[in-house]
Design a protein around this motif. Structure first.
Motif, PDB file in Angstrom:
ATOM      1  N   VAL A  99      98.234  83.532  33.110  1.00  0.00           N
ATOM      2  CA  VAL A  99      97.500  84.043  34.260  1.00  0.00           C
ATOM      3  C   VAL A  99      98.008  83.507  35.695  1.00  0.00           C
ATOM      4  O   VAL A  99      98.280  84.308  36.597  1.00  0.00           O
ATOM      5  N   LEU A 100      98.574  82.345  35.789  1.00  0.00           N
ATOM      6  CA  LEU A 100      99.551  81.679  36.657  1.00  0.00           C
ATOM      7  C   LEU A 100     100.673  82.647  36.920  1.00  0.00           C
ATOM      8  O   LEU A 100     100.852  83.053  37.923  1.00  0.00           O
ATOM      9  N   GLU A 101     101.402  82.967  36.043  1.00  0.00           N
ATOM     10  CA  GLU A 101     102.643  83.538  35.956  1.00  0.00           C
ATOM     11  C   GLU A 101     102.436  85.076  36.665  1.00  0.00           C
ATOM     12  O   GLU A 101     103.047  85.680  37.504  1.00  0.00           O
ATOM     13  N   GLU A 102     101.360  85.768  36.115  1.00  0.00           N
ATOM     14  CA  GLU A 102     100.963  87.148  36.702  1.00  0.00           C
ATOM     15  C   GLU A 102     100.497  86.964  38.015  1.00  0.00           C
ATOM     16  O   GLU A 102     101.137  87.981  38.908  1.00  0.00           O
ATOM     17  N   LYS A 103      99.845  86.115  38.581  1.00  0.00           N
ATOM     18  CA  LYS A 103      99.610  86.047  39.930  1.00  0.00           C
ATOM     19  C   LYS A 103     100.808  85.622  40.994  1.00  0.00           C
ATOM     20  O   LYS A 103     101.025  86.372  41.869  1.00  0.00           O
ATOM     21  N   LEU A 104     101.583  84.761  40.454  1.00  0.00           N
ATOM     22  CA  LEU A 104     102.787  84.474  40.878  1.00  0.00           C
ATOM     23  C   LEU A 104     103.866  85.670  41.083  1.00  0.00           C
ATOM     24  O   LEU A 104     104.411  86.033  42.142  1.00  0.00           O
ATOM     25  N   ILE A 107     102.632  87.968  43.934  1.00  0.00           N
ATOM     26  CA  ILE A 107     102.994  87.368  45.079  1.00  0.00           C
ATOM     27  C   ILE A 107     104.140  87.589  45.421  1.00  0.00           C
ATOM     28  O   ILE A 107     104.665  87.868  46.706  1.00  0.00           O
ATOM     29  N   LEU A 108     104.995  87.149  44.578  1.00  0.00           N
ATOM     30  CA  LEU A 108     106.341  87.618  44.737  1.00  0.00           C
ATOM     31  C   LEU A 108     107.128  88.882  44.774  1.00  0.00           C
ATOM     32  O   LEU A 108     108.159  89.107  44.866  1.00  0.00           O
ATOM     33  N   GLY A 109     106.318  89.853  44.368  1.00  0.00           N
ATOM     34  CA  GLY A 109     106.520  91.251  44.237  1.00  0.00           C
ATOM     35  C   GLY A 109     107.455  91.756  43.079  1.00  0.00           C
ATOM     36  O   GLY A 109     107.974  92.710  42.994  1.00  0.00           O
ATOM     37  N   GLU A 110     107.163  90.989  41.945  1.00  0.00           N
ATOM     38  CA  GLU A 110     107.961  91.060  40.730  1.00  0.00           C
ATOM     39  C   GLU A 110     107.066  91.713  39.623  1.00  0.00           C
ATOM     40  O   GLU A 110     107.381  91.782  38.484  1.00  0.00           O
ATOM     41  N   ALA A 111     105.703  91.957  39.751  1.00  0.00           N
ATOM     42  CA  ALA A 111     104.792  92.764  38.996  1.00  0.00           C
ATOM     43  C   ALA A 111     105.291  94.339  38.799  1.00  0.00           C
ATOM     44  O   ALA A 111     105.329  94.861  39.922  1.00  0.00           O
TER      45      ALA A 111
END
Length: 111
Positions: A99-104, A107-111
């Protein structure tokens, strides 16, 4: 606290979080809080995994109650994601690492 996790308080919060160039994940916690203690290794792992891309810090709400009040932290753990000095995401309670990874990544534009 792990080497990649900053101890945040009223003295350094503005400099380390609000003026940071990179996104910052702030974990509001307390020593007596069992879900906080369960979340700690997850937060430290995130700090290692995203080292160089984000900053990770922890605020002990018993030692810095004014920061908890200022950011409306009513339950712990509360993890707040800051970018450009403002809150962009918030998670309350224990959550899995992904969950934290997905949000980060968002935010970082990597999703």
């Amino acid at each position: 606290m792990g080497g990649n996790v900053l101890e945040l308080n009223e003295t350094n919060f503005e400099e380390e979080v609000l003026r940071a160039r990179e996104p910052v994940l702030v974990d509001f916690w307390a020593t007596w809080c069992m879900p906080c203690r369960m979340m700690a290794p997850v937060v430290e792992d995130i700090a290692r995994s995203f080292s160089g891309r984000i900053k990770v810090g922890k605020v002990n709400t018993d030692e810095a109650p004014s920061l908890a009040l200022q950011y409306g932290v009513h339950a712990i753990p509360t993890l707040i994601f800051f970018q450009d000095g403002r809150e962009v995401e918030r998670v309350v309670g224990y959550v899995p690492r992904r969950v934290l990874e997905e949000k980060l990544k968002r935010i970082l534009g990597e999703a």
